[in-house]
Design an enzyme around this catalytic site. Structure first.
Site, short mmCIF file in Angstrom:
data_model
loop_
_atom_site.label_atom_id
_atom_site.label_comp_id
_atom_site.label_asym_id
_atom_site.label_seq_id
_atom_site.Cartn_x
_atom_site.Cartn_y
_atom_site.Cartn_z
CE LYS A 176 -3.67 2.15 2.71
NZ LYS A 176 -4.89 2.05 3.95
CB SER A 218 -7.92 3.49 2.50
OG SER A 218 -7.30 3.11 3.58
CB SER A 249 -8.53 -0.07 5.15
OG SER A 249 -8.41 -0.11 3.64
#
Length: 685
Positions: free
Chosen positions: A168, A243, A267
């Site tokens: 991420k 997210s 998330s």
């Protein structure tokens, strides 16, 4: 004559028996030889074990593996929406889009980027276009080094040798740009160091192939200014969830072996839930958060993978104490002596007691949109029974935790509780207590039945949407600490980050800029109330676990299937949002596992009869960073095959038990399915 015939017949029989015996021997030898040969490698749905078996049997090199994943990325990571005005402009959503836009940055030098047909926007750095630093090998160079080491020693370099991963974009990678999805004007878009867990992954042999697209600055909106909008591979007109959705959908579509996500509210589990994947949001203190944008009270680092065992293998590598993250000091002495993956092979749950969180599953409290997900989790509970678990179930309209909350919460929350019930705890004109609040509180502790208020888990801490962080002061602090440590020459403060960046102007998604501007106005930060809520919740839940002798609890990861992009989300009702978040936000570990697919869904649309003023108030709310309040109506059902996940949650540091439960359930059901529109490529092994 008769004796001669007998001898002949006997000889023929013996010859036939001998021949048959030889055939059986050859057949057994062939079976043994076949058993010794590893199964033929298939890239789609390949596990870590599959990959490493293919490498050690010399079916595949690590370099070839990376190229296979790059081919899938080239085929399936294209835009999932139309942006006729450019990446910062409005998005038009597409049914059966050919891409999902899950990965925003690829770990390839410019020449390799061009060779594989990717545009410069996916390059490793926008501030270093030459990108020839030999101390920053790209993914293909790392793979070649792994191949050379294996050729030399005949051994894998570590437990994650050949595991191709996406990270991420909220997490620092020294060789790739890190901006949390922002189109921000850093002097150097690469941070100086890896996040702690990234360093551990590399040391274990993992190949960091990409940075995953994310909701900009870790918001739940599936869009970033730099990466653009991203979509759900099971229905490209729907949301991939929170997210970290780029991480979840990249794993779902087999663009990488596994990915790392971040969970402040939901998330890790949310994207896994809506992408038919496994997500581990471990105990808050288990994995170091150091090296991330917005390191806060609730932020947790965790893997998303296609199997429980693969997620556990990654957790083994990244878990443990890091002096740069003070919270991980709590993990010392609380991690198992064996690897986490060693707990993923149980076939029986006999002896385990699992509670059912009916507070999250009472259909009478929610809407038609919730019902099929609840039904699928009820089937999961029946499967747990078949596996031997003892199920502690308060019944369809019952509540597992309410009596413990009612008994303990008033004394544990103290000031917060008394403020909520001013009629019982009055204040005088100067704001000081009128009468003896302590004596009143003591009476409620002795006789909890007299305590006023709501005491379901849905209401604790203000419901599902509360208790997330320390307010704008926490956000401003975390941004400024990160930026000061990063030491960029151009962006040094949150104010710089807002003023020196492009922000998307896309009506289909909420802009991040207004909320950041509000955050930047904070001048104080007080975490006391937030930490009190955390301690109080842990005390209540641990008391309930001890009293009911629970090893874990089970509930839907979320009741709501993936929502339509560009349409209103299902409104929060009785504490229910898209994913159940409250317990995880207080530090409890949770694992989500696929539990099936819907057959039909209900969607929200804007109410055509609502007054025009409501649309205007919704736009004002969005501009101020508040939730969109436009009136909606529920429509449907419409046929839709969309993923649903089930959560298993336990005491802090109970990951071994949760992995045992999750893996036994997964092995018994095998409900994970890859998205149909993103299957094997022609010629893909």
């Amino acid at each position: 004559m008769i004796a001669t015939l007998r001898r002949v017949c006997t000889t023929q029989v013996n010859v036939r028996v001998a021949a048959l015996s030889m055939l059986l021997v050859f057949a057994e030898a062939s079976q043994v030889a076949a058993a010794d040969q590893p199964a033929k490698f298939h890239l789609e749905e390949a596990t870590i074990t599959d990959i490493q078996s293919a490498i050690t049997s010399k079916q595949l090199t690590t370099t070839e593996l990376v190229k296979l994943y790059l081919a899938r990325i080239k085929a399936y990571n294209g835009p999932g929406v139309d942006n006729p005005q450019g990446i910062l402009g409005p998005s038009k959503f597409i049914a059966h889009a050919k891409g999902i836009n899950a990965l925003s940055t690829l770990n390839l030098r410019p020449a390799a980027l061009k060779e594989f047909g990717f545009d410069e926007h996916h390059g490793r750095s926008m501030t270093d276009k030459v990108d020839n630093n030999p101390t920053m090998p790209d993914a293909l160079e790392v793979a070649a080094k792994l191949d050379a080491e294996f050729a030399k020693t005949g051994k894998l370099v570590g437990p994650l040798h050949g595991v191709v991963m996406a990270i991420k974009d909220q997490y620092d990678t020294f060789d790739m740009r890190t901006t949390s999805g922002a189109d921000a004007f850093y002097a150097n878009d690469r941070p100086p160091h890896d996040a702690t867990f990234v360093k551990r992954l590399r040391a274990a042999g993992a190949i960091i192939l990409a940075k995953a697209n994310l909701g900009e600055y870790a918001t739940g909106t599936p869009r970033s200014s730099f990466g653009g909008a991203f979509v759900n591979p099971y229905d490209t007109e729907r949301s991939p969830s929170g997210s970290s959705s780029g991480s979840g959908s990249a794993v779902a579509a087999n663009l990488v072996t596994a990915a790392i996500a971040e969970e402040t509210t939901s998330s890790i589990r949310g994207p896994a839930h809506w992408n038919s994947a496994v997500g581990i949001a471990g105990t808050q203190e288990l994995v170091s958060r150091y090296g991330m944008i917005q390191m806060g009270i609730n932020t947790r680092v965790g893997p998303i993978a296609r199997t429980v065992e693969d997620a556990a293998r990654i957790l083994t590598v990244i878990a443990g104490y890091d002096p740069k993250d003070e919270l991980t000091a709590f993990a010392v002495g609380h991690t198992p002596d064996k690897s986490y993956e060693s707990f993923t092979h149980a076939q029986s749950l006999k002896g385990l007691r699992i509670g059912v969180v009916r507070e999250y599953m009472d259909k009478s409290l929610f809407s038609k949109a919730d019902e099929e997900s609840i039904d699928l989790v009820n089937k999961a509970i029946e499967q747990l029974k078949k596996l031997g678990a003892t199920i502690v179930d308060p019944g369809e309209h019952g509540e597992l935790f309410t009596k413990y909350i009612q008994a303990l919460n008033p004394a544990l929350q103290t000031a917060g509780y008394t403020k909520e019930h001013a009629d019982l705890f009055p204040l005088d004109g100067s704001g000081k207590p009128y009468g003896d609040h302590v004596l009143t509180l003591a009476g409620l502790v002795v006789d909890p039945a007299k305590a006023p208020g709501k005491f379901t888990l849905r209401d604790l801490g203000g419901g599902n949407g509360a208790g997330g962080g320390g307010g704008s002061g926490e956000g401003k602090l975390s941004f400024n600490v990160y930026l000061q440590e990063r030491g960029d020459a151009n962006i040094k403060t949150l104010t710089d980050l807002i003023s020196k960046a492009n922000f998307a102007n896309d009506p289909g998604f909420q802009s991040r800029k207004p909320a950041m501007e509000t955050m930047d106005k904070a001048t104080t930060y007080d975490s006391a109330t937030r930490m009190q809520l955390r301690f109080a919740t842990q005390q209540i839940i641990l008391q309930a676990f001890a009293d009911m002798k629970l090893d874990a609890v089970v509930y839907p990861t979320g009741n709501i299937p993936p929502s339509k992009l560009g349409q209103p989300a299902e409104p929060t009702v009785n504490g229910r949002g898209s994913v159940w978040t409250f317990l995880g936000r207080q530090g409890f570990p949770a694992i989500t596992v696929p539990c099936g697919f819907t057959t039909q869904v209900y969607d929200r649309v804007r109410d055509p009869n609502a007054p025009a003023s409501s649309e205007e108030s919704a736009r004002v709310a969005e501009s101020e960073g508040r939730a969109n309040t436009v009136p909606t109506i529920l429509t449907g059902p419409v046929p839709a095959k969309l993923p649903v996940g089930v959560d298993f949650l336990g005491r802090p540091f109970s990951e071994p038990t949760l992995l045992k439960i999750a893996a036994a359930y997964e092995h018994a059901t095998k409900l994970r399915k890859p998205p149909a529109d993103f299957g094997p490529l022609t010629g893909e092994p």
